[in-house]
Each structure stands twice: as structure tokens, then as C-alpha cells.
Write a protein that holds these residues in place. Structure first.
Motif, PDB file in Angstrom:
ATOM      1  N   PHE A  66       0.903  -1.123  -0.094  1.00 35.60           N
ATOM      2  CA  PHE A  66       0.060  -0.032   0.013  1.00 35.60           C
ATOM      3  C   PHE A  66       0.932   1.330   0.017  1.00 35.60           C
ATOM      4  CE2 PHE A  66      -2.145  -3.520   1.930  1.00 35.60           C
ATOM      5  CZ  PHE A  66      -3.483  -3.479   1.446  1.00 35.60           C
ATOM      6  N   THR A  67       0.570   2.350  -0.658  1.00 35.55           N
ATOM      7  CA  THR A  67       1.360   3.265  -0.945  1.00 35.55           C
ATOM      8  C   THR A  67       0.749   4.717  -0.439  1.00 35.55           C
ATOM      9  OG1 THR A  67       1.050   3.444  -3.244  1.00 35.55           O
ATOM     10  CG2 THR A  67       2.932   2.268  -2.491  1.00 35.55           C
ATOM     11  N   ASN A  68       1.442   5.579  -0.343  1.00 31.35           N
ATOM     12  CA  ASN A  68       0.744   7.103  -0.282  1.00 31.35           C
ATOM     13  C   ASN A  68       2.140   8.078  -0.457  1.00 31.35           C
ATOM     14  OD1 ASN A  68      -0.905   9.245   0.049  1.00 31.35           O
ATOM     15  ND2 ASN A  68      -0.943   9.213   2.050  1.00 31.35           N
ATOM     16  N   THR A  69       1.883   9.155  -0.963  1.00 30.88           N
ATOM     17  CA  THR A  69       2.962  10.238  -1.127  1.00 30.88           C
ATOM     18  C   THR A  69       2.659  11.347  -0.183  1.00 30.88           C
ATOM     19  OG1 THR A  69       1.838  11.295  -2.804  1.00 30.88           O
ATOM     20  CG2 THR A  69       3.285   9.728  -3.612  1.00 30.88           C
ATOM     21  N   GLY A  70       3.683  12.185  -0.106  1.00 27.23           N
ATOM     22  CA  GLY A  70       3.740  13.360   0.952  1.00 27.23           C
ATOM     23  C   GLY A  70       4.760  14.129   0.533  1.00 27.23           C
ATOM     24  N   ALA A  71       4.740  15.403   0.845  1.00 28.61           N
ATOM     25  CA  ALA A  71       5.674  16.529   0.902  1.00 28.61           C
ATOM     26  C   ALA A  71       6.652  16.475   1.829  1.00 28.61           C
ATOM     27  CB  ALA A  71       5.115  17.912   0.662  1.00 28.61           C
ATOM     28  N   SER A  72       6.353  15.738   3.088  1.00 34.88           N
ATOM     29  CA  SER A  72       7.328  15.965   4.129  1.00 34.88           C
ATOM     30  C   SER A  72       6.922  14.974   5.180  1.00 34.88           C
ATOM     31  CB  SER A  72       7.338  17.193   5.051  1.00 34.88           C
ATOM     32  OG  SER A  72       5.959  17.677   5.429  1.00 34.88           O
ATOM     33  N   SER A  73       7.661  14.709   6.191  1.00 37.47           N
ATOM     34  CA  SER A  73       7.500  13.757   7.281  1.00 37.47           C
ATOM     35  C   SER A  73       6.175  14.219   8.364  1.00 37.47           C
ATOM     36  CB  SER A  73       8.819  13.347   8.002  1.00 37.47           C
ATOM     37  OG  SER A  73       8.586  12.501   9.031  1.00 37.47           O
ATOM     38  N   PRO A  74       5.540  13.316   8.611  1.00 38.42           N
ATOM     39  CA  PRO A  74       5.151  11.931   8.547  1.00 38.42           C
ATOM     40  C   PRO A  74       4.367  11.842   7.412  1.00 38.42           C
ATOM     41  CG  PRO A  74       3.701  12.912  10.411  1.00 38.42           C
ATOM     42  CD  PRO A  74       4.582  14.017   9.831  1.00 38.42           C
ATOM     43  N   LEU A  80      -4.918  -0.458   5.310  1.00 39.44           N
ATOM     44  CA  LEU A  80      -4.383  -1.700   5.703  1.00 39.44           C
ATOM     45  C   LEU A  80      -4.902  -2.635   6.422  1.00 39.44           C
ATOM     46  CD1 LEU A  80      -1.055   0.182   7.098  1.00 39.44           C
ATOM     47  CD2 LEU A  80      -1.550  -0.424   4.770  1.00 39.44           C
ATOM     48  N   THR A  81      -4.723  -3.797   6.398  1.00 39.88           N
ATOM     49  CA  THR A  81      -5.842  -4.649   7.090  1.00 39.88           C
ATOM     50  C   THR A  81      -5.685  -4.753   8.614  1.00 39.88           C
ATOM     51  OG1 THR A  81      -6.017  -5.968   4.725  1.00 39.88           O
ATOM     52  CG2 THR A  81      -6.241  -7.255   6.924  1.00 39.88           C
ATOM     53  N   VAL A  82      -6.748  -4.647   9.116  1.00 41.73           N
ATOM     54  CA  VAL A  82      -6.375  -4.837  10.510  1.00 41.73           C
ATOM     55  C   VAL A  82      -5.928  -6.022  11.236  1.00 41.73           C
ATOM     56  CG1 VAL A  82      -7.849  -4.468  12.972  1.00 41.73           C
ATOM     57  CG2 VAL A  82      -8.297  -2.992  10.955  1.00 41.73           C
ATOM     58  N   GLY A  83      -4.831  -5.953  12.113  1.00 39.92           N
ATOM     59  CA  GLY A  83      -4.438  -7.560  12.432  1.00 39.92           C
ATOM     60  C   GLY A  83      -3.187  -7.962  11.846  1.00 39.92           C
ATOM     61  N   ASN A  84      -3.014  -7.427  10.525  1.00 37.25           N
ATOM     62  CA  ASN A  84      -1.733  -8.041   9.925  1.00 37.25           C
ATOM     63  C   ASN A  84      -0.694  -6.981  10.272  1.00 37.25           C
ATOM     64  OD1 ASN A  84      -3.527  -9.647   8.566  1.00 37.25           O
ATOM     65  ND2 ASN A  84      -2.874  -9.063   6.536  1.00 37.25           N
ATOM     66  N   THR A  85       0.602  -7.696  10.059  1.00 41.55           N
ATOM     67  CA  THR A  85       1.717  -6.803  10.452  1.00 41.55           C
ATOM     68  C   THR A  85       2.441  -6.270   9.159  1.00 41.55           C
ATOM     69  OG1 THR A  85       2.164  -8.652  12.138  1.00 41.55           O
ATOM     70  CG2 THR A  85       4.044  -7.332  11.342  1.00 41.55           C
ATOM     71  N   TYR A  86       2.920  -4.895   9.271  1.00 38.27           N
ATOM     72  CA  TYR A  86       3.483  -4.248   8.269  1.00 38.27           C
ATOM     73  C   TYR A  86       4.866  -3.397   8.647  1.00 38.27           C
ATOM     74  CZ  TYR A  86      -1.119  -4.693   6.143  1.00 38.27           C
ATOM     75  OH  TYR A  86      -2.378  -4.709   5.609  1.00 38.27           O
ATOM     76  N   THR A  87       5.679  -3.400   7.684  1.00 38.52           N
ATOM     77  CA  THR A  87       6.809  -2.557   7.751  1.00 38.52           C
ATOM     78  C   THR A  87       6.512  -1.361   6.593  1.00 38.52           C
ATOM     79  OG1 THR A  87       8.144  -4.138   6.426  1.00 38.52           O
ATOM     80  CG2 THR A  87       8.440  -4.152   8.632  1.00 38.52           C
ATOM     81  N   VAL A  88       7.195  -0.427   7.048  1.00 41.26           N
ATOM     82  CA  VAL A  88       7.078   0.880   5.891  1.00 41.26           C
ATOM     83  C   VAL A  88       8.472   1.065   5.574  1.00 41.26           C
ATOM     84  CG1 VAL A  88       6.179   3.126   5.398  1.00 41.26           C
ATOM     85  CG2 VAL A  88       5.038   1.334   7.049  1.00 41.26           C
ATOM     86  N   THR A  89       8.808   1.378   4.236  1.00 45.41           N
ATOM     87  CA  THR A  89       9.765   1.949   3.570  1.00 45.41           C
ATOM     88  C   THR A  89       9.578   3.571   2.822  1.00 45.41           C
ATOM     89  OG1 THR A  89       9.804   0.815   1.572  1.00 45.41           O
ATOM     90  CG2 THR A  89      11.253   0.027   3.216  1.00 45.41           C
ATOM     91  N   VAL A  90      10.522   4.449   2.983  1.00 43.65           N
ATOM     92  CA  VAL A  90      10.194   5.549   2.169  1.00 43.65           C
ATOM     93  C   VAL A  90      11.284   5.845   1.094  1.00 43.65           C
ATOM     94  CG1 VAL A  90      10.030   8.131   2.581  1.00 43.65           C
ATOM     95  CG2 VAL A  90       9.320   6.514   4.377  1.00 43.65           C
ATOM     96  N   ALA A  91      11.028   6.512   0.154  1.00 45.32           N
ATOM     97  CA  ALA A  91      11.906   6.955  -1.043  1.00 45.32           C
ATOM     98  C   ALA A  91      11.588   8.488  -1.298  1.00 45.32           C
ATOM     99  CB  ALA A  91      11.725   5.970  -2.115  1.00 45.32           C
ATOM    100  N   ALA A  92      12.690   9.100  -1.761  1.00 49.68           N
ATOM    101  CA  ALA A  92      12.502  10.427  -2.186  1.00 49.68           C
ATOM    102  C   ALA A  92      12.317  10.491  -3.471  1.00 49.68           C
ATOM    103  CB  ALA A  92      13.595  11.322  -1.714  1.00 49.68           C
ATOM    104  N   THR A  93      11.777  11.350  -4.356  1.00 54.63           N
ATOM    105  CA  THR A  93      11.591  11.696  -5.534  1.00 54.63           C
ATOM    106  C   THR A  93      12.333  13.255  -6.072  1.00 54.63           C
ATOM    107  OG1 THR A  93       9.887  10.291  -5.694  1.00 54.63           O
ATOM    108  CG2 THR A  93      10.194  11.731  -7.805  1.00 54.63           C
ATOM    109  N   ASN A  94      12.940  13.504  -6.884  1.00 52.74           N
ATOM    110  CA  ASN A  94      13.094  14.768  -7.480  1.00 52.74           C
ATOM    111  C   ASN A  94      12.868  14.722  -9.227  1.00 52.74           C
ATOM    112  OD1 ASN A  94      15.412  13.615  -8.844  1.00 52.74           O
ATOM    113  ND2 ASN A  94      16.774  14.443  -7.514  1.00 52.74           N
ATOM    114  N   ALA A  95      13.416  15.789  -9.711  1.00 52.47           N
ATOM    115  CA  ALA A  95      12.857  15.873 -11.114  1.00 52.47           C
ATOM    116  C   ALA A  95      13.714  14.683 -11.862  1.00 52.47           C
ATOM    117  CB  ALA A  95      13.517  17.251 -11.653  1.00 52.47           C
ATOM    118  N   TYR A  96      14.630  14.043 -11.212  1.00 50.98           N
ATOM    119  CA  TYR A  96      15.213  12.966 -12.292  1.00 50.98           C
ATOM    120  C   TYR A  96      14.870  11.433 -11.917  1.00 50.98           C
ATOM    121  CZ  TYR A  96      17.884  17.233 -12.948  1.00 50.98           C
ATOM    122  OH  TYR A  96      18.394  18.549 -13.166  1.00 50.98           O
ATOM    123  N   GLY A  97      13.875  11.537 -10.857  1.00 47.06           N
ATOM    124  CA  GLY A  97      13.431  10.178 -10.571  1.00 47.06           C
ATOM    125  C   GLY A  97      13.256  10.039  -9.256  1.00 47.06           C
TER     126      GLY A  97
END
Length: 125
Positions: A66-74, A80-97
Motif C-alpha cells: 500500500f502506498t501514499n505520497t507526501g511532501a514531508s514527514s510523517p 491496511l488490513t487490521v491485525g496484519n503486520t506491516y513494515t514501511v519504507t520511504v523513498a525520495a523523488t526529484n525531477a530526475y526520478g
């Protein structure tokens, strides 16, 4: 590469266009069918300013993402499915990718929050 001219040497140089480095992951916190993740933007933003961040929550049992974008943290990732376990990663994007993803966050388990509020009435005399 350099070329000689009357005033000395001319040296050709260039700066490659680069994507940002990975953000530094903070803490993920579970909510009602969602996870909120904090992070720190990378110091090396590559060839241009960061335009957005993408957070990816991965279900550890099914592999669903599952994904979402934003301009800053958080950033909050919902659905998400209630009761399941998740980990989250974050990546940054600029004009080049989009750059590489951060390390995975701590594991979180989304919960189901009801809107029922109970009142305690105390009768006095």
C-alpha cells in the motif's frame, strides 16, 4: 578532457543528473487500518530539489503493498488490513526520478478503533 587555448587549459566538466539518496527511516506507528511513518530527508538530494516522498507499507504475510505520497514527514498509509503486520519504507523523488528506498521501519499492526464512547454517570445524593 582538456583543450589548450592561448590563455591556458580549458577543462570540460559536468555534473551527472542524479536521484536523491535514501531517506533515514524513523518510527512507524499503527492507527485505525493505517500506519504513520516518520523519516528524515536525505542530505544528498541528487541533481535537484526533492519534490515528494513515497511511503510503501508491505504486509509481511501476503506481500501486499500500500502506498501514499507526501511532501514531508510523517506520511500516513491507509487501507491496511487490521491485525496484519506491516513494515514501511520511504523513498525520495526529484525531477530526475525516485531514489532508493530507506531501510524498513519497525513492524506495526493496524488496529480497529470504534467510535463508541462510554460515559460513567455517577448518581449522588
Amino acid at each position: 578532457m582538456s583543450n589548450r587555448y592561448l590563455g591556458g587549459f580549458l577543462t570540460a566538466s559536468y555534473f551527472p543528473l542524479q536521484v536523491p539518496n535514501a531517506p533515514t527511516i524513523g518510527t512507524a506507528t499503527a492507527g485505525a487500518a493505517q500506519a504513520s511513518v516518520t523519516f528524515t530527508a536525505p542530505s544528498n538530494v541528487g541533481g535537484g530539489a526533492i519534490t515528494s516522498f513515497i511511503a510503501v507499507a508491505k504486509d509481511s504475510s501476503s506481500g501486499a503493498v500500500f502506498t501514499n505520497t507526501g511532501a514531508s514527514s510523517p506520511i500516513v498509509v491507509s487501507g491496511l488490513t487490521v491485525g496484519n503486520t506491516y513494515t514501511v519504507t520511504v523513498a525520495a523523488t526529484n525531477a530526475y526520478g525516485t531514489g532508493p528506498a530507506s531501510e524498513a521501519s519497525n513492524s506495526v499492526i493496524p488496529i480497529n478503533i470504534t467510535s463508541t464512547v462510554e460515559y460513567l454517570i455517577v448518581a449522588g445524593g
